[in-house]
Design a protein around this motif. Sequence first.
Motif, short mmCIF file in Angstrom:
data_model
loop_
_atom_site.label_atom_id
_atom_site.label_comp_id
_atom_site.label_asym_id
_atom_site.label_seq_id
_atom_site.Cartn_x
_atom_site.Cartn_y
_atom_site.Cartn_z
N ASP A 1 10.92 -5.83 -0.64
CA ASP A 1 11.64 -6.79 0.48
C ASP A 1 10.70 -6.36 1.72
OD1 ASP A 1 13.72 -7.59 -0.79
OD2 ASP A 1 15.16 -5.77 -0.42
N ALA A 2 10.64 -7.49 2.58
CA ALA A 2 9.97 -7.23 3.83
C ALA A 2 10.79 -6.63 4.92
CB ALA A 2 9.59 -8.66 4.27
N ALA A 3 10.13 -5.95 5.95
CA ALA A 3 10.91 -5.23 6.92
C ALA A 3 10.42 -6.21 8.07
CB ALA A 3 10.59 -3.85 7.24
N ALA A 4 11.07 -6.25 9.33
CA ALA A 4 10.61 -6.79 10.32
C ALA A 4 9.22 -6.37 10.78
CB ALA A 4 11.52 -6.47 11.56
N PRO A 5 8.48 -7.45 11.40
CA PRO A 5 6.95 -6.90 11.71
C PRO A 5 6.85 -5.82 12.89
CG PRO A 5 7.34 -9.44 11.79
CD PRO A 5 8.71 -8.66 11.61
N LEU A 6 5.87 -4.99 12.62
CA LEU A 6 5.98 -3.84 13.49
C LEU A 6 5.46 -4.35 15.03
CD1 LEU A 6 4.19 -1.36 10.93
CD2 LEU A 6 6.75 -1.29 11.83
N LEU B 1 1.82 4.08 -14.92
CA LEU B 1 2.48 2.72 -14.66
C LEU B 1 3.88 2.90 -14.92
CD1 LEU B 1 -0.18 0.11 -16.16
CD2 LEU B 1 0.56 0.72 -13.53
N ALA B 2 4.40 3.50 -15.99
CA ALA B 2 6.06 3.86 -16.04
C ALA B 2 6.45 4.42 -14.72
CB ALA B 2 6.17 4.69 -17.05
N ILE B 3 5.85 5.23 -14.02
CA ILE B 3 6.39 5.82 -12.86
C ILE B 3 6.41 4.85 -11.92
CG2 ILE B 3 6.08 7.69 -11.17
CD1 ILE B 3 4.96 9.37 -13.53
N VAL B 4 5.33 3.89 -11.66
CA VAL B 4 4.99 2.99 -10.70
C VAL B 4 6.22 2.03 -11.07
CG1 VAL B 4 4.01 1.11 -10.12
CG2 VAL B 4 2.67 3.20 -10.47
N GLN B 5 6.61 1.65 -12.28
CA GLN B 5 7.51 0.78 -12.47
C GLN B 5 8.95 1.11 -11.80
OE1 GLN B 5 8.91 -0.47 -16.30
NE2 GLN B 5 8.44 -2.55 -15.80
N SER B 6 9.34 2.53 -12.23
CA SER B 6 10.39 3.05 -11.95
C SER B 6 10.75 3.17 -10.42
CB SER B 6 10.67 4.33 -12.42
OG SER B 6 10.72 4.55 -13.92
N GLN B 7 9.62 3.34 -9.79
CA GLN B 7 9.66 3.79 -8.14
C GLN B 7 9.74 2.45 -7.57
OE1 GLN B 7 6.20 6.11 -7.86
NE2 GLN B 7 7.42 7.69 -6.96
N VAL B 8 8.90 1.27 -8.15
CA VAL B 8 9.30 0.03 -7.38
C VAL B 8 10.66 -0.61 -7.42
CG1 VAL B 8 8.53 -2.38 -7.57
CG2 VAL B 8 6.73 -0.68 -7.75
N ARG B 9 11.09 -0.34 -8.75
CA ARG B 9 12.36 -1.01 -9.15
C ARG B 9 13.60 -0.12 -8.10
NH1 ARG B 9 12.24 -1.94 -15.53
NH2 ARG B 9 11.11 -4.01 -15.27
N ALA B 10 13.31 1.10 -8.03
CA ALA B 10 14.18 2.03 -7.03
C ALA B 10 14.42 1.52 -5.72
CB ALA B 10 13.86 3.51 -7.04
N MET B 11 13.17 0.97 -5.26
CA MET B 11 13.08 0.56 -3.76
C MET B 11 13.46 -1.05 -3.87
SD MET B 11 9.50 2.33 -2.34
CE MET B 11 8.48 1.77 -3.54
N GLY B 12 13.90 -1.60 -4.86
CA GLY B 12 14.42 -2.93 -4.66
C GLY B 12 13.45 -3.96 -5.12
N GLY B 13 12.32 -3.76 -5.76
CA GLY B 13 11.10 -4.41 -5.90
C GLY B 13 10.78 -5.02 -7.61
N THR C 1 13.44 2.57 4.27
CA THR C 1 13.24 2.36 5.84
C THR C 1 11.94 1.37 5.85
OG1 THR C 1 11.74 4.16 5.91
CG2 THR C 1 13.85 4.83 6.53
N SER C 2 11.50 1.15 7.16
CA SER C 2 10.56 0.06 7.43
C SER C 2 9.27 1.07 7.32
CB SER C 2 10.68 -0.56 8.68
OG SER C 2 9.66 -0.99 8.88
N VAL C 3 8.42 0.60 6.27
CA VAL C 3 7.06 1.52 6.27
C VAL C 3 6.04 0.45 6.28
CG1 VAL C 3 5.97 2.76 4.64
CG2 VAL C 3 8.23 2.83 4.51
N LEU D 1 10.36 -2.76 3.29
CA LEU D 1 11.62 -1.70 3.04
C LEU D 1 10.96 -1.02 1.91
CD1 LEU D 1 14.67 -3.91 3.95
CD2 LEU D 1 13.74 -2.07 5.29
N GLY D 2 11.24 0.45 2.01
CA GLY D 2 10.76 1.50 1.03
C GLY D 2 10.96 2.70 1.49
#
Length: 565
Positions: free
Chosen positions: A555-560, A524-536, A408-410, A443-444
């Motif tokens: 990925d950027a979301a529309a400006p709030l 950092l292993a967790i960070v990498q997994s999480q970022v990749r899971a969010m498409g980053g 979602t947009s965060v 987006l995350g």
Amino acid sequence: MAVNASLRTRLLLLFVSLFLVVGTGTLVTIERTLSGDLLTSLDARLTAQGRAVAAWLEGAGHPERLAPRLSQVTRARLTIIAKDGLIEGDSRDPALTGRPVGDAPEVAHARRGEVGRATRRLGAGKALSYLVAVPTDEGRVVRLAVPLADVQATRKRMRNRLLAGSAIGFVGALLLSFFFIRAVVRPLQSMTRSAERLAQGDYDVRAPVDAGGELGVLARAFAHLGNEVKARVGQLTEQRDLLSTVISGLIEGVMVIDQQGQAVLVNDAARPLVGADIPEALQPLVASAQGGHAADAELELRGRAVRASARPLPQGALIVLYDVTQLRALEAVRREFLSNAAHELRTPITAISGYAETLLAAPIEDPETTREFLEIIHRNANRIAHLVSDLLVLDGLEARASVIAERTSVALAKVVQDAAANVRAFAPQAEVTIDIAEDLAVLGTRDGLDHVVQNLLDNAVKYGGSPVVVAARRLLVAGKERVQLTVTDRGPGIPQDQQVRIFERFYRLDTGRSRDRGGSGLGLAIVQSQVRAMGGEVWVESQPGQGARFCVELDAAAPLASPEA
Ligand code: ADP
């Protein structure tokens, strides 16, 4: 067609020769019989006339004058011969009277009292005659002679008529056999054509309409055969297509090798493993299967770990290849992970049990020391708890490989502010500067982002040093709107060759120092997994001695909508 032409010719030749043999035989027999009959009736007439003349001559005088008159009645040359062999009268030549008849065989016969017969030329240069000599009671001989020319002419006429009749019959029979042969050969020709078409793979055979009788049965059987073959070939083709679809769709590599060692079939999965030729490493298995023995082995083909099974086939060998490279790599990772986890757990557990034993062995008087020991036990217990929770997070992340669907947009600024507040709780002196626009959104998932930012900020404070700057900005990457978040510290930095490895599980830069600071090497292993899971993507940029900058791109979301004034 050549076969049919020759069949037609042969049949025609057979018929013609049959007609010729039968016709000739019949003609000859008829001709002989009729000629014989002609002669017999001539003979009977002359004999009867001879007898009549002989009876009539009894006691009659002047035979030389009687002879021509009797000759007119009998329509034959008449010669009367006396007992002494002198001619008494001759109807043709009166000059012969008184002359000896000579040694005529028919006359000699008659003298012995029987009817004498002969066929010969009567007198020099005369025509061939049929002669009958009859004896009289007084010892005379009456001889009647008829030229055979008449009989021969009749015979000739008769023969000609017979020949003409036969010729007409022959032509008729020829015509009939022509039609007959055509009726037989035509369906044969059409069946031959059908057979040729059948052989060329055209199975639409129809029974020839004009075929009847046995040929019709044969033709219908033939058409039936064509249909059967068509149906069977259709079934076989279907089965073959199905089989080849299945084989080419298999994940396992499949090869069929013939008795000469040639690959007859190599499916899509096998091709990248074996290439054009059967690899040397596979040869022992192939040989074994060709020899009738199943064999299995794990071997390396073109840099891949492959389980190979060879099974004997009636005419060669079936090889099934299963690429286990990934499986083996995963196994290695799992083994390493397990031993790392065990190793990580052993240290705090050893510490806890050591200090606990000390406390149990003898109560320590000094409350300060007791408290210190209990704190060590507490810290190590916390480390275990931390480690276990990290392991659980990692496990959970791997279980659901992707959370892109849940993004979602965060608002990024909020996430970073919360993380900074948490950091200040355990490091009040830490200086964290945030430079993020309020309306910047990515987006995350809120959870994922919290975890990632918290981890990076914790590390920056723990291993780096103040001031820490957290910044974020929009940018265009390959035509896509992205947001880049950077966490920059002023610490010792990370050497170039370690910049990728710090993202590996359990990897720590300076083991002692890092463990002292409560690190498990999983952050950092967790960070990498999480970022990749969010498409980053996440990476680090650092010059040793000049601090480190961790970059996260999402990925950027529309400006709030800007917060209410
Ligand atoms: P831990 O859970 O032990 O903190 P991490 O995976 O978060 O492990 O970090 C791995 C290693 O990377 C740490 O041991 C630390 O040495 C190094 N590291 C992480 N962040 C920084 C930083 N900002 N500056 C220098 N070193 C760092």
